[in-house]
Design an enzyme around this catalytic site. Sequence first.
Site, short mmCIF file in Angstrom:
data_model
loop_
_atom_site.label_atom_id
_atom_site.label_comp_id
_atom_site.label_asym_id
_atom_site.label_seq_id
_atom_site.Cartn_x
_atom_site.Cartn_y
_atom_site.Cartn_z
N ASP A 21 0.84 -1.20 0.00
CA ASP A 21 0.00 0.00 0.00
C ASP A 21 0.87 1.25 0.00
OD1 ASP A 21 -2.27 1.53 0.04
OD2 ASP A 21 -2.73 1.21 2.16
N ASN A 23 1.57 3.35 -2.98
CA ASN A 23 2.25 3.79 -4.22
C ASN A 23 1.81 5.20 -4.61
OD1 ASN A 23 3.33 1.24 -4.37
ND2 ASN A 23 2.01 0.52 -6.03
N ARG A 25 0.54 7.63 -2.67
CA ARG A 25 1.04 8.66 -1.75
C ARG A 25 2.55 8.86 -1.92
NH1 ARG A 25 -1.63 6.10 3.31
NH2 ARG A 25 -1.98 4.47 1.76
N TRP A 26 3.25 7.76 -2.22
CA TRP A 26 4.69 7.88 -2.48
C TRP A 26 4.91 8.80 -3.68
CZ3 TRP A 26 7.95 7.29 -6.52
CH2 TRP A 26 9.32 7.25 -6.24
N ARG A 34 0.52 8.98 -10.21
CA ARG A 34 0.29 7.71 -9.50
C ARG A 34 0.91 6.51 -10.21
NH1 ARG A 34 -3.32 7.66 -5.47
NH2 ARG A 34 -3.75 5.47 -5.93
N HIS A 38 3.32 3.30 -9.10
CA HIS A 38 3.11 1.86 -9.30
C HIS A 38 4.34 1.21 -9.96
CE1 HIS A 38 -0.86 2.17 -7.77
NE2 HIS A 38 -1.36 2.84 -8.79
N ASN A 69 -10.41 -2.17 -6.44
CA ASN A 69 -9.55 -1.27 -7.24
C ASN A 69 -10.14 -0.91 -8.60
OD1 ASN A 69 -6.42 -2.74 -6.03
ND2 ASN A 69 -7.48 -0.90 -5.34
N SER A 197 -8.52 -4.94 4.84
CA SER A 197 -9.04 -4.63 3.50
C SER A 197 -9.44 -5.85 2.66
CB SER A 197 -8.03 -3.77 2.73
OG SER A 197 -7.78 -2.58 3.40
#
Length: 249
Positions: A21, A23, A25-26, A34, A38, A69, A197
Amino acid sequence: MSDLSHIDLNNVPEHVAIIMDGNGRWAKSHGEDRLFGHSKGVEAVRETLKTATELKIKYLTLYAFSTENWNRPQKEVEGLMNLLVHSLSNEVDEMNQNGVRLQAIGNIKGLPEDCQDSLQNAIEKTKANKEITLVLALNYSSKWEITEMVKTISKKLTKNDITENDITDELISKNLTTRGIPDPELLIRTSGERRVSNFLLWQIAYTEFVFLDIFWPDFGRKQFVGAVYDFQNRERRFGMVSEQINIIE
Ligand code: FPP
């Protein structure tokens, strides 16, 4: 912690499951989009697989795409599917060199056809490998898996192939998409979220959890070895008391 001197290689978890989890926000924190996050996530997958093999972990399950997703923007979903197709075709040779057997869990028939094809191709080409099994959870949802299991068992009951007394823990496990795969002893989730989740709800009955406050692209060998060290320093009681565990050991 990156060297293995503190790790008991005779007592590593046989199966580690990971919720990758963070990717997005990174990427945001690096001013990137985004999908770039990934792609960086795929690099972390490669290092994680290498480390798992080195640690002699036998099963590594990665939550790569959940049923939920699909609700993301179409561009991101397409980007993720493309990344998967390309990664699978790029990595097959290396998986063979490293003894990696690929498997998939989830509603695979609901994936785009090119994705199903590259997945089947990689599964077929790696099926004889014995070092480690990499299980990709794709279009996976635990509630979907449990619902399908209930339908399958209900049909068997209706057709009188089984009776109510045949419904056991083992029968349920055999009718999940994880059939044949031992339950994970360790579940790792990155990004600081402390949730499960909809992932492996039945299979994590006795699993130890490690939650890490880093985004998935920053997860590497050091963090993985650290999580295994943490696992090895916990006492797993399976509902018993400490004294009973010490007698068993
Ligand atoms: C979570 O980050 C990550 C995903 C939903 C996808 C994981 C996919 C990969 C690492 C790449 C493909 C995998 C393989 C095995 C080739 P997020 O987007 O939910 O991050 P966020 O919570 O910060 O938005």
